[in-house]
Scaffold this motif. Structure first.
Motif, PDB file in Angstrom:
ATOM      1  N   LYS A 167       0.810  -1.220   0.000  1.00 35.50           N
ATOM      2  CA  LYS A 167       0.000   0.000   0.000  1.00 35.50           C
ATOM      3  C   LYS A 167       0.853   1.284   0.000  1.00 35.50           C
ATOM      4  N   PHE A 168       1.989   1.252   0.609  1.00 34.27           N
ATOM      5  CA  PHE A 168       2.881   2.415   0.650  1.00 34.27           C
ATOM      6  C   PHE A 168       2.213   3.689   1.165  1.00 34.27           C
ATOM      7  N   CYS A 169       1.590   3.612   2.323  1.00 33.49           N
ATOM      8  CA  CYS A 169       1.130   4.836   2.986  1.00 33.49           C
ATOM      9  C   CYS A 169       2.381   5.690   3.226  1.00 33.49           C
ATOM     10  N   SER A 170       2.251   7.002   3.067  1.00 37.38           N
ATOM     11  CA  SER A 170       3.477   7.800   2.988  1.00 37.38           C
ATOM     12  C   SER A 170       4.177   7.983   4.336  1.00 37.38           C
ATOM     13  N   SER A 215      -6.211  -4.552   9.610  1.00 42.22           N
ATOM     14  CA  SER A 215      -6.877  -4.474   8.316  1.00 42.22           C
ATOM     15  C   SER A 215      -6.789  -3.079   7.709  1.00 42.22           C
ATOM     16  N   HIS A 216      -6.800  -3.045   6.380  1.00 42.38           N
ATOM     17  CA  HIS A 216      -6.866  -1.758   5.677  1.00 42.38           C
ATOM     18  C   HIS A 216      -8.313  -1.567   5.201  1.00 42.38           C
ATOM     19  N   PRO A 217      -8.880  -0.370   5.377  1.00 45.07           N
ATOM     20  CA  PRO A 217     -10.296  -0.161   5.004  1.00 45.07           C
ATOM     21  C   PRO A 217     -10.609  -0.557   3.560  1.00 45.07           C
ATOM     22  N   ASN A 233      -1.508   8.984   1.337  1.00 46.95           N
ATOM     23  CA  ASN A 233      -1.667   7.938   0.314  1.00 46.95           C
ATOM     24  C   ASN A 233      -2.474   6.762   0.853  1.00 46.95           C
ATOM     25  N   ARG A 234      -3.553   7.076   1.570  1.00 46.62           N
ATOM     26  CA  ARG A 234      -4.333   5.996   2.186  1.00 46.62           C
ATOM     27  C   ARG A 234      -5.274   5.290   1.203  1.00 46.62           C
ATOM     28  N   ARG A 235      -5.527   5.892   0.047  1.00 43.90           N
ATOM     29  CA  ARG A 235      -6.361   5.265  -0.986  1.00 43.90           C
ATOM     30  C   ARG A 235      -7.827   5.114  -0.571  1.00 43.90           C
TER      31      ARG A 235
END
Ligand code: SAM
Ligand code: SF4
Length: 479
Positions: free
Chosen positions: A171-174, A251-253, A290-292
């Motif tokens: 995911k590469f959250c910043s 978990s990621h939303p 960068n949470r998408r």
């Protein structure tokens, strides 16, 4: 006894674990890898032949602690103690060369999370005088090479267990180092997970928490070569007789698929408590992170989850003071907390992680502003957590009875919502799930009264002995 095992000299290993549950799981697996080579775990570094620091790199203070521990170990060595020192985990992965340079002479092995199955070999190399640095991502599957824990060892670890099913993150959250320290996202095959779960359940485990840095992105291959999602994996695990409860984290939303949400409607063993971090309530900050997903996406996801499982309680992670966060952005975080209403929450000040995009962003937030915002957020989430505890008073909750409590005649257990529960009950019920009327709520735990109790269902003599042994061990630790 074989020639090989008869020659093994008993040795002691002390593994100090920092950070998340995935590190707790990894430390146990390192102990399992070392056991066939004569290493027994010890609870103190004073009598250890090998000390491993299993490190965390998620925030700044985590890696500072490692260097101060290495200093302490160097003092012990200077006093004449003879032991090997290894640095494992995410700090090793991210700063391996730096550690080898800064801690020259104080550390013998530096190795990343993908190398744990090679530990016996790394020790042999260190004993031969090499300064071992292993921070590549090896191509072989470490899980295939890690030995299963001895059933007795599994039994001694208690009634709840972690089981890593997924590692790494794409995911590469910043703000986050995980994609750099744990590498690309990988999922363990379904049958491999089931085999490990069955071993744990046979050893007396009643509750499994499936782990992954981005666990709901799980996509493991099944025996027919099809890809299974997390919902399907949970369905297969639920078929294991004797396993009472399943949880998963973190978990990621964006990965809360329909399949997984449906599993919460249909799988009774999946607990109605979900850790689903949002990090911020502001769309501008979510974008910079960068949470998408947007704030509205997150809230919609919770609506879908609650439609499937109305009693679902939510938990979350929040970062305050991300670069560029204005007062209005922070207010949006407070407002999403109010809107969702969390049963529990973990709050962090943004910590600059070298090598991540966030580290190079302008508008870094001053420390005093971060401190102020963290205090305000903590006040709100603490009030919500207490309120959630109080809202359980008068309800009857299923409690997994885990261990003796603090007072004689008391047991400690966990509610479906992961709250610590204290109640009076006989020790023979340890290891069973019982209906408990909640009669009081404190700051960190709730209190209950057993309603009626079912005797341990079909518990074998071995299991009953195991529960009694765990109870005895807990008592000793308390004294
Ligand atoms: N995969 C999860 C997700 O998508 O939310 C998060 C896993 S991360 C290992 C655990 C938590 O540490 C994050 O949710 C975040 O709140 C916090 N965290 C990660 N990097 C951080 C940083 N640089 N500063 C402060 N907190 C951080
Ligand atoms: Fe880190 Fe989670 Fe984002 Fe992955 S999804 S980069 S683990 S915060």
């Amino acid at each position: 006894m074989t020639q090989e095992t008869s020659e093994i000299q008993p040795k002691r290993v002390f593994i100090k674990t920092y950070g998340c549950q995935m590190n707790v799981y990894d430390s146990d697996r390192m102990a399992d890898a070392l056991a066939p080579h004569g290493y027994q775990p010890t609870q103190t570094m004073d009598d250890a032949d090998l000390v491993v620091l299993n490190t965390c790199h998620i925030r700044e203070k985590a890696s500072e602690k490692v260097f101060s521990e290495l200093g302490r170990l160097a003092e012990l060595r200077a006093e004449g103690r003879n032991f090997l020192v290894g640095v494992a985990g995410c700090v090793a992965q991210a700063e391996g060369e730096e550690i080898a340079r800064r801690a020259k002479g104080r550390v013998d092995m530096v190795f990343g999370p993908q190398s744990y199955h090679r530990l016996p070999d790394l020790i042999a190399r260190a004993q031969a005088g090499e300064m071992v640095l292993e921070t590549e991502f090896p191509t072989e599957d470490k899980f295939e090479h890690l030995p299963a824990a001895n059933p007795k060892v599994n039994r001694s670890r208690g009634l709840t267990a972690f089981l890593t099913v997924q590692e790494g993150c794409d995911k590469f959250c910043s703000f986050c180092v995980v994609p750099y320290t744990r590498g690309a996202e990988t999922s363990r095959p379904v049958e491999q997970v089931l085999a490990e779960a069955r071993n744990l359940v046979e050893a007396g485990v009643r509750e499994l928490t499936l782990l992954g840095q981005n666990v709901n992105a799980y996509h493991g291959l099944d025996a027919r070569g099809r890809t299974a999602g997390l919902g399907e994996l949970c369905a297969r695990l639920a078929e294991i007789e004797g396993l009472a409860r399943i949880r998963y984290t973190t978990s990621h939303p964006s990965d809360m698929t329909d399949e997984l949400i449906e599993a919460h409607r249909t799988n009774d063993k999946l607990m109605p408590y979900l850790h689903l971090p949002v990090q911020s309530g502001s769309d501008a900050i979510l974008k910079a992170m960068n949470r998408r997903h947007s704030r509205a996406d997150y809230l919609r996801t919770i609506e879908r989850i609650k439609a499937a499982r109305p009693d679902m309680a939510m938990s979350g992670d929040f970062i305050v003071g991300f670069p560029g966060e204005t007062d209005a952005d922070f207010e949006a975080t407070l407002s999403i907390v109010r809107e969702v209403g969390y049963a529990s929450a973990f709050t962090f000040k943004y910590s600059v992680r070298p090598g991540t995009p966030g580290a190079d962003m302008d508008d870094q937030i001053p420390e005093d502003v971060k401190t102020e915002r963290l205090a305000a957020l903590n006040e709100l989430v603490t009030a919500q957590m207490r309120g959630f505890g109080r809202s359980c008073v008068g309800r009857t909750l299923d409690v997994l009875l885990e261990k003796p409590g603090r007072l004689p005649g008391q047991l400690g257990g966990r509610s479906p919502y992961l709250q610590a529960v204290h109640l009076e009950a006989p020790e023979r019920l340890i290891g069973t799930v019982q209906p408990v009327l909640i009669v009081g709520a404190g700051n960190n735990s709730i209190e209950g009264k057993i309603v009626t109790h079912a005797e341990p269902k079909g518990a074998s003599v071995i299991e009953s002995q195991a529960f009694a042994a765990i109870a005895a061990a807990e008592r000793e630790n308390r004294v």
